[in-house]
Structure formats: C-alpha cells, structure tokens
Motif scaffolding. Structure first.
Motif, PDB file in Angstrom:
ATOM      1  N   ARG A 144      43.729  14.292 -31.832  1.00 49.15           N
ATOM      2  CA  ARG A 144      43.773  12.640 -30.854  1.00 49.15           C
ATOM      3  C   ARG A 144      44.550  13.218 -29.887  1.00 49.15           C
ATOM      4  NH1 ARG A 144      44.054   7.498 -34.617  1.00 49.15           N
ATOM      5  NH2 ARG A 144      42.129   8.023 -35.849  1.00 49.15           N
ATOM      6  N   SER A 215      38.080  16.560 -36.854  1.00 53.30           N
ATOM      7  CA  SER A 215      37.885  15.952 -36.106  1.00 53.30           C
ATOM      8  C   SER A 215      39.152  16.106 -34.360  1.00 53.30           C
ATOM      9  CB  SER A 215      38.400  14.047 -36.221  1.00 53.30           C
ATOM     10  OG  SER A 215      37.692  13.519 -35.407  1.00 53.30           O
ATOM     11  N   CYS A 216      38.180  15.513 -33.352  1.00 51.18           N
ATOM     12  CA  CYS A 216      38.884  16.343 -32.159  1.00 51.18           C
ATOM     13  C   CYS A 216      38.387  15.722 -31.282  1.00 51.18           C
ATOM     14  CB  CYS A 216      39.056  17.934 -31.996  1.00 51.18           C
ATOM     15  SG  CYS A 216      39.922  18.311 -30.472  1.00 51.18           S
ATOM     16  N   GLU A 217      38.698  14.989 -30.134  1.00 47.71           N
ATOM     17  CA  GLU A 217      38.357  13.972 -29.348  1.00 47.71           C
ATOM     18  C   GLU A 217      39.384  14.058 -28.367  1.00 47.71           C
ATOM     19  OE1 GLU A 217      36.330   9.647 -28.077  1.00 47.71           O
ATOM     20  OE2 GLU A 217      37.358   9.802 -30.492  1.00 47.71           O
ATOM     21  N   ARG A 219      40.409  11.852 -24.946  1.00 44.38           N
ATOM     22  CA  ARG A 219      40.066  10.439 -23.981  1.00 44.38           C
ATOM     23  C   ARG A 219      40.861  10.323 -23.166  1.00 44.38           C
ATOM     24  NH1 ARG A 219      39.998   6.144 -29.078  1.00 44.38           N
ATOM     25  NH2 ARG A 219      38.060   6.896 -29.951  1.00 44.38           N
ATOM     26  N   ASN A 304      38.688   3.504 -25.978  1.00 39.11           N
ATOM     27  CA  ASN A 304      37.905   4.002 -26.961  1.00 39.11           C
ATOM     28  C   ASN A 304      36.912   2.535 -26.367  1.00 39.11           C
ATOM     29  OD1 ASN A 304      35.820   4.428 -29.318  1.00 39.11           O
ATOM     30  ND2 ASN A 304      35.740   2.269 -29.808  1.00 39.11           N
ATOM     31  N   ARG A 317      34.138  14.860 -27.774  1.00 37.92           N
ATOM     32  CA  ARG A 317      34.225  15.023 -29.386  1.00 37.92           C
ATOM     33  C   ARG A 317      34.137  16.585 -28.479  1.00 37.92           C
ATOM     34  NH1 ARG A 317      31.594   9.891 -28.702  1.00 37.92           N
ATOM     35  NH2 ARG A 317      33.386   8.731 -29.497  1.00 37.92           N
TER      36      ARG A 317
END
Length: 328
Positions: A144, A215-217, A219, A304, A317
C-alpha cells in the motif's frame, strides 16, 4: 496481526529473554552486595557472628564491609538502558535487515508514504527479485503505497528565485514558489519509472510464484509529505523525516535552483531513521507505533474516495499480466 509460523517468534522470544536478564542482573548484584555489606556490619557488631565469619575467612572485617558499601552505593546509581522495541538507524541501508525479516512471513505487508517511492523501490528490489527467482512459502503480498500528487502547484520542492531588488530584504534572500518544470522532472524521472519498475518486479514474482496473492496499489495524496514512513507487517515501522536543501538541478539541458526535500542526512544528527515495534513490552513504544500506523491507515482510507482530477499514475493497481488484455 499478521499470522506467523512458529519459527517467526524465535527472535522476539530471545529478545524478551535478553531484556529480562538485563533487567534482573543489576538487582541480583545489588542483593548480593547488600548481603555482603550486612554481614560485614553484623560481624563488627555481633562478636560471635564476627568471630565465626572471620574464622572462616568469609569477611575481612570493617574493610570488607566498607568496600561492600561503596560498591553497593556505586551500583545503586540509575543505569542507562535501551528501550525495548525502539530502533535508531544511521543509514537507509540499515532498513534492509528488517525488510528481509518481514519478507519471511506468510503474509508480507508493506505500507509506505513518501514522495516518489524511490527509496521504497530500492529497498524492495532485492526481496522481490528473490521472490521472482525462488519458490517462496509466502502466500500473500500486500503493498500500500501513498505518494505525493505532482500535477498541482506546490512550494516544496519548488523553484527558488531572487527577491526583488527593492523588497527591502537582504541581497541574498530568495523566494520559493511552484515550479511546473521541476514537478514534471519528478513525475517523468522518478514517480512513473519507479511505478513501472515495481510492476515489472511483481510480474516476475507472479510468474515464478503464481500461488502468491498479490495486492499492490498506489494512491496520490494532496498532502506534501514531511517524512518517509515504512510499516512492515503491521508490526514494525520506521520514520525518516525530510529536510530541505537549497540546490541546483539540471534537466533537459536547463539548469535551475530549487528548494528540495532532501532526506534527513547525518549532518542533522547521529540518527537518520527512527523505528518502533508494536510488539514492544513498553507501553509507550507500542502506542507510538500504533499512532503512526493509524495515521497511515486514516490517510489510506480517505484517499480511497478522494482522487486527483489528473492523476500522475493512471493505472494505480497492479494487475496480473494475463488479466491486462481481458475485456472489462
């Protein structure tokens, strides 16, 4: 908390044993010295006891008693002890060891906040390359990443321009202002290439270890980062403040002066990075760790639904290669 296999707890258990021994050692020495001092004094006051002890060579009379009292007084002074679960690192490379340890878990999770994820990529490259070359027992990988949004004006990093001649300020005074050119340099030379490199590394991990759920995002935040924050498996976190530096950069055959967000280097003190462990036996240490983790969690959750109108990264993502061409 992140699930850990039995072997993962060994280092922390050894740390607790060592901390307990360090805590009890001065107490035991004090008790022994107090006993010697008491016996020495008793030997001088109670004749039968004194004769018996001296006859056995156990004490040397008043001299032994005085010596024991002096030693007891000396060791009674408060001693400086390291606080359990607090880390002081002098170099960014010192983070490689805790990151390597974090990647031994079945669920690896790394949370980050910073400008362009340059240092994060440098630290993750080795463990991710290892995951791309070897079969790993890791079952889940979560990244994250919060970075600075670079498509809106910002004063840091920003351009430095001389103050007007008739401003009444000293002649060496400069003003800071937004630099669109410098923001473009940061986007094109750092943020975008770093994201592409990270995705390539994750592609390799997925190809070698398809059983790992990745899972890689990323922001983008409107908040100008004041520090780099690394959170490892929701257990350890490390905090590296940004400083500021007046410097000159060259880009596309041009040169200009900027106020840059330099890493907190050694000239500001002996420590460059401070860390806290959520598993510490010290309440205040645990609370500091949880405070910073909650700060990142709050920012992540808010971002988000709060998005930039013109994102630097249009594909925030990571998606497995086989799904990128699938119709959506």
């Amino acid at each position: 908390m992140t699930p850990r296999r039995p072997g993962d707890e060994s280092p922390s258990r050894l740390e607790r044993i060592r901390d307990s021994l360090n805590e009890w050692k001065p107490r035991i020495v004090k008790w022994l010295l107090a006993l010697v001092a008491a016996l020495g004094i008793a030997a001088e006051i109670i004749d039968p006891l004194g004769d018996a002890l001296k006859g056995q060579g156990f004490l040397g009379g008043s001299f032994a008693a005085l010596l024991a009292l002096v030693l007891f007084d000396a060791i009674s002074e408060p001693t400086s002890q390291e606080v359990s679960g607090v880390y002081v690192l002098a170099n960014l490379s010192d983070l490689r060891a805790p990151i390597k340890e974090a990647f031994e878990a079945r669920h690896v999770r790394v949370d980050f906040s910073g400008f362009t994820m340059q240092t994060l990529l440098d630290l993750l490259r080795e463990p991710l390359e290892r995951m791309g070359d070897e079969h790993m027992r890791t079952r889940e990988l979560t990244l994250r990443v919060i970075i600075a949004h670079l498509n809106l004006p910002m004063s840091l990093p920003g351009k430095l321009v001389p103050a007007p001649e008739h401003s009444g300020l000293p002649t060496d005074t400069v003003h800071f202002e937004d630099s669109e050119e410098n923001r473009q340099r940061m986007r094109d030379d750092f943020t975008k290439p770093n994201w592409n490199d990270l995705k390539d590394l994750l592609d390799r991990v997925h190809e070698r270890n398809p059983h790992i759920t990745i899972s890689c995002e990323v922001r983008e935040s409107p908040q100008i980062p004041e520090r780099k924050l690394y959170i490892l498996n929701q257990e350890k976190l490390f905090y590296a403040p940004y400083g500021i530096v007046d410097t000159r950069v060259r880009w596309h055959e041009s040169s200009y002066r900027i106020l840059d967000t330099a890493g907190y280097v050694m000239k500001y003190g002996k420590a460059r990075i401070i860390g806290w462990d959520r598993r510490s036996q010290t309440t205040s240490t645990r609370e500091v760790a949880e405070h910073h983790m909650e700060w990142h969690r709050n920012l992540w959750e808010n971002l988000n639904s709060i998005k930039p109108a013109r994102p630097v990264i249009p594909d925030p993502r990571w998606i497995p290669p086989e799904d990128r061409t699938a119709p959506r």
